[in-house]
Design a protein around this motif. Structure first.
Motif, short mmCIF file in Angstrom:
data_model
loop_
_atom_site.label_atom_id
_atom_site.label_comp_id
_atom_site.label_asym_id
_atom_site.label_seq_id
_atom_site.Cartn_x
_atom_site.Cartn_y
_atom_site.Cartn_z
N ALA A 1 0.83 -1.20 0.00
CA ALA A 1 0.00 0.00 0.00
C ALA A 1 0.86 1.25 0.00
O ALA A 1 0.60 2.21 -0.74
CB ALA A 1 -0.94 -0.01 1.21
N GLU A 2 1.92 1.25 0.79
CA GLU A 2 2.81 2.40 0.84
C GLU A 2 3.52 2.60 -0.49
O GLU A 2 3.63 3.72 -0.99
CB GLU A 2 3.83 2.24 1.96
N ALA A 3 3.99 1.50 -1.11
CA ALA A 3 4.70 1.60 -2.38
C ALA A 3 3.79 2.12 -3.50
O ALA A 3 4.19 2.94 -4.31
CB ALA A 3 5.28 0.23 -2.75
N VAL A 4 2.55 1.68 -3.51
CA VAL A 4 1.63 2.06 -4.58
C VAL A 4 0.96 3.40 -4.29
O VAL A 4 0.85 4.25 -5.17
CB VAL A 4 0.55 0.96 -4.78
N MET A 5 0.51 3.60 -3.08
CA MET A 5 -0.30 4.77 -2.76
C MET A 5 0.42 5.83 -1.92
O MET A 5 -0.10 6.93 -1.76
CB MET A 5 -1.57 4.33 -1.99
N GLY A 6 1.59 5.52 -1.40
CA GLY A 6 2.28 6.42 -0.49
C GLY A 6 2.51 7.81 -1.04
O GLY A 6 2.33 8.80 -0.34
N SER A 7 2.88 7.92 -2.30
CA SER A 7 3.16 9.24 -2.86
C SER A 7 1.87 10.00 -3.17
O SER A 7 1.90 11.19 -3.38
CB SER A 7 3.99 9.10 -4.14
N LYS A 8 0.73 9.31 -3.18
CA LYS A 8 -0.55 9.95 -3.50
C LYS A 8 -1.25 10.49 -2.27
O LYS A 8 -2.04 11.42 -2.36
CB LYS A 8 -1.48 8.97 -4.21
N ALA A 9 -0.97 9.90 -1.12
CA ALA A 9 -1.68 10.29 0.10
C ALA A 9 -0.97 11.47 0.75
O ALA A 9 0.25 11.55 0.77
CB ALA A 9 -1.73 9.12 1.06
N ARG A 10 -1.75 12.39 1.28
CA ARG A 10 -1.19 13.50 2.03
C ARG A 10 -0.79 13.01 3.42
O ARG A 10 -1.54 12.28 4.04
CB ARG A 10 -2.20 14.62 2.19
N ARG A 11 0.34 13.40 3.82
CA ARG A 11 0.77 13.05 5.17
C ARG A 11 0.06 13.94 6.16
O ARG A 11 -0.19 15.11 5.92
CB ARG A 11 2.27 13.21 5.30
N ILE A 12 -0.27 13.40 7.32
CA ILE A 12 -0.98 14.13 8.36
C ILE A 12 -0.14 15.31 8.87
O ILE A 12 -0.65 16.37 9.17
CB ILE A 12 -1.37 13.20 9.52
N ASP A 13 1.19 15.12 8.92
CA ASP A 13 2.04 16.19 9.49
C ASP A 13 2.39 17.26 8.47
O ASP A 13 3.16 18.16 8.78
CB ASP A 13 3.31 15.57 10.11
N GLU A 14 1.84 17.23 7.28
CA GLU A 14 2.13 18.27 6.29
C GLU A 14 1.31 19.51 6.53
O GLU A 14 0.22 19.51 6.96
CB GLU A 14 1.84 17.75 4.87
#
Length: 154
Positions: A141-154
């Motif tokens: 999930a991180e490899a596929v979607m990690g760059s698409k999801a906004r991080r909470i700490d951003e």
């Protein structure tokens, strides 16, 4: 088209007909009028599309350069064997024998909704695919979607 949801176990009769499950039929109101399309999947399964979704796929393919051999091979493979499915009065569709043979589908079938299409698996092959889920799905999930999801700490 709204995304389809659910997983359904079905049986094929001796003629290769499958009853469209009620829970899936409710999600496909256009199937009775327009029909559906079925063809080979990218692996050993089949894919069912609504007619409008199939037409979108063909529109995408029509933009490819047919004089490029790789494009032509893909277009030929993707569209080869594509068959219209029209539900009969009992709500059954006849799955083409050549496609069933391609996917190694016997009498027990699993329909898996994947976004805007339906994958048609032989039950044993589906079980094997599910059992081969990555040991750490979170890493996938991180490899596929990690760059698409906004991080909470951003």
């Amino acid at each position: 088209m709204p995304h389809l949801t659910g997983e359904f176990e079905c049986k094929l009769d001796a003629k290769g007909r499958m009853m469209i499950p009620a829970g899936l039929k409710k999600q496909l109101p256009e199937a009775d009028g327009e029909g559906l399309m079925i063809n080979r999947g990218l692996e050993k399964y089949l894919v069912i599309y609504t007619k409008s979704e199939w037409d979108k796929r063909l529109d995408e393919l029509s933009k490819l350069n047919e004089y490029d051999r790789q494009n032509l091979r893909f277009i030929r493979y993707f569209t080869g064997g594509a068959t219209a499915l029209m539900p009969d009065s009992a709500g059954r569709v006849l799955l083409p024998k050549s496609l069933l043979d391609f996917a190694g589908i016997g009498n027990d079938v699993v329909l898996t909704c994947v976004l805007n299409k339906i994958e048609v698996w032989d039950k044993a092959a589906h079980t094997e695919m599910i059992n081969n889920e990555p040991d750490n799905f979170a890493e996938l999930a991180e490899a596929v979607m990690g760059s698409k999801a906004r991080r909470i700490d951003e």
